[in-house]
Scaffold this active site. Sequence first.
Site, mmCIF file in Angstrom:
data_model
loop_
_atom_site.group_PDB
_atom_site.id
_atom_site.type_symbol
_atom_site.label_atom_id
_atom_site.label_comp_id
_atom_site.label_asym_id
_atom_site.label_seq_id
_atom_site.Cartn_x
_atom_site.Cartn_y
_atom_site.Cartn_z
ATOM 1 C CD GLU A 173 52.533 -8.211 -19.317
ATOM 2 O OE1 GLU A 173 53.712 -8.570 -19.515
ATOM 3 O OE2 GLU A 173 51.598 -8.536 -20.080
ATOM 4 C CD GLU A 292 49.633 -6.220 -22.822
ATOM 5 O OE1 GLU A 292 50.032 -7.336 -23.250
ATOM 6 O OE2 GLU A 292 50.370 -5.371 -22.299
#
Length: 512
Positions: A173, A292
């Site tokens: 991320e 995710e």
Amino acid sequence: MSRARITLDRDFTVGEVPRRLFGSFVEHMGRCVYTGIYEPGHPEADEQGFRQDVLKLVKELGATVIRYPGGNFVSGYNWEDGIGPRENRPRRLDGAWHTVETNAFGLHEFVDWSRQAGTEIMEAINLGTKGVEEARAIVEYSNHPSGTYWSDLRAKNGHKDPFDIKLWCLGNEMDGPWQIGHKTAEEYGRLAQEAAKAMRYVDPSIELVACGSSKSAMPTFGEWEQTVLTHTYDEVDYVSLHAYYFEEEGDVGSFLASAVDTDFFIESVIATADAVRAKGKHKKHINLSFDEWNVWYQRGRDTEDQLRNIVKGPWREHPRVIEDHYNVTDAVVVGTLLNSLLRHGDRVKIANQAQLVNVIAPILSEENGPAWKQTIFHPFARMAELAQGQILRLSVDSDKYSNERFGDTDLVDVSATWNEETGRVALFFANRGLEEAADVETALRGFDARQVLRAEVLEIPEDGDRFTINSQEQQDRVGLKPLENVKATGSELRLTLPALSWAVVELEVAKA
């Protein structure tokens, strides 16, 4: 009663079911590792401290690949802290989750645990506070046979043979301002490119995942992927996607339609990746790693408040963090998210539900206590077990309902697979309708249905409502039970889905 008419055809397929689609995620966050998969002294822990009651549930869940060790955690993590004798490992402050990391569990322990669980490893590297040399070194430590500093150190630390880890995430991320070492797309793209080159110099056989957007609502979504892939296209195999959904302010209709966003997210990233391919005149395709995804607490603001309070609080070891208790509604949404991933299995080759134990997880455990299945365990486990062979391309004509975020949405959501070797077709249904059952007819073109091998449904218990959960005291209140009155004859399948339900039907078929 609402209705849906579905058509599948033996000759219209999407591609082979990717077995890595049924992955999970273990992060050093909350109680996922400590008192989750690892708890020395627990009555059911083995000599390495691995909880065997949790391992049993992990095997039943059917997870095929586990992403480790983060997550936000990895962007401030020194992988070297988790190797060597435990008594020599340093205690560190983890800024991502405001905890004290003991490093009692590290790379060697995770490799040993994964071998017991029968799962592939997907290792994430730190590109937040670390860089090219650390990325190169961990590949050498993990995968080089012997005769170098890092490979010989691995042997000295107890593993003579290489770990042979094939899947590697180039950070986590990195588009997010919350991330330790957050970077612009240009900064990350160049770093990921050089780290990937150095890692492949050590082991050319590895597969690499570049960081995509943390969610489709990110202001840099699309532009981020384009920039990052422009730098890394030749070096990587996948680009990642992350998405979490929750019921916001009682808008259950939009929540139940969350997979519409998943479809949009996937298809947008595919389009962007293919545009970069065309502009750069590349030959290969970049596939997707949805590494995710999950429902992250139906009361999302409570989650934000909880994390904010943790950061303000004292430094502690493995505190309870976002230990969401999933209900019937959440299980139906998870079923539709799995359907979306499966329908896009020609390009989504990896997916990891986050996380495995305790932290937004299908499995809950208590310290020195039991472990049990959450409601969301059941759709995942059945799809991991039965989705095999070819993904079938479906035509769906369903009644619709209106919701605030996504407009008119199909009440019935479905995916299906056909395993030619076993002669079995598996169909996975969800009824998003809160009030009405759904009458479902499926035309089986090219197939002759011989018998119904399995028909199961997850629905609201008779004495419950859509918020019913499985608790420590009532661990099996929500689960799968037989779906009655399923009829399969010739080229037709008929069934009725209860309101707010997820169901699976497995058929024995012959070619018509």
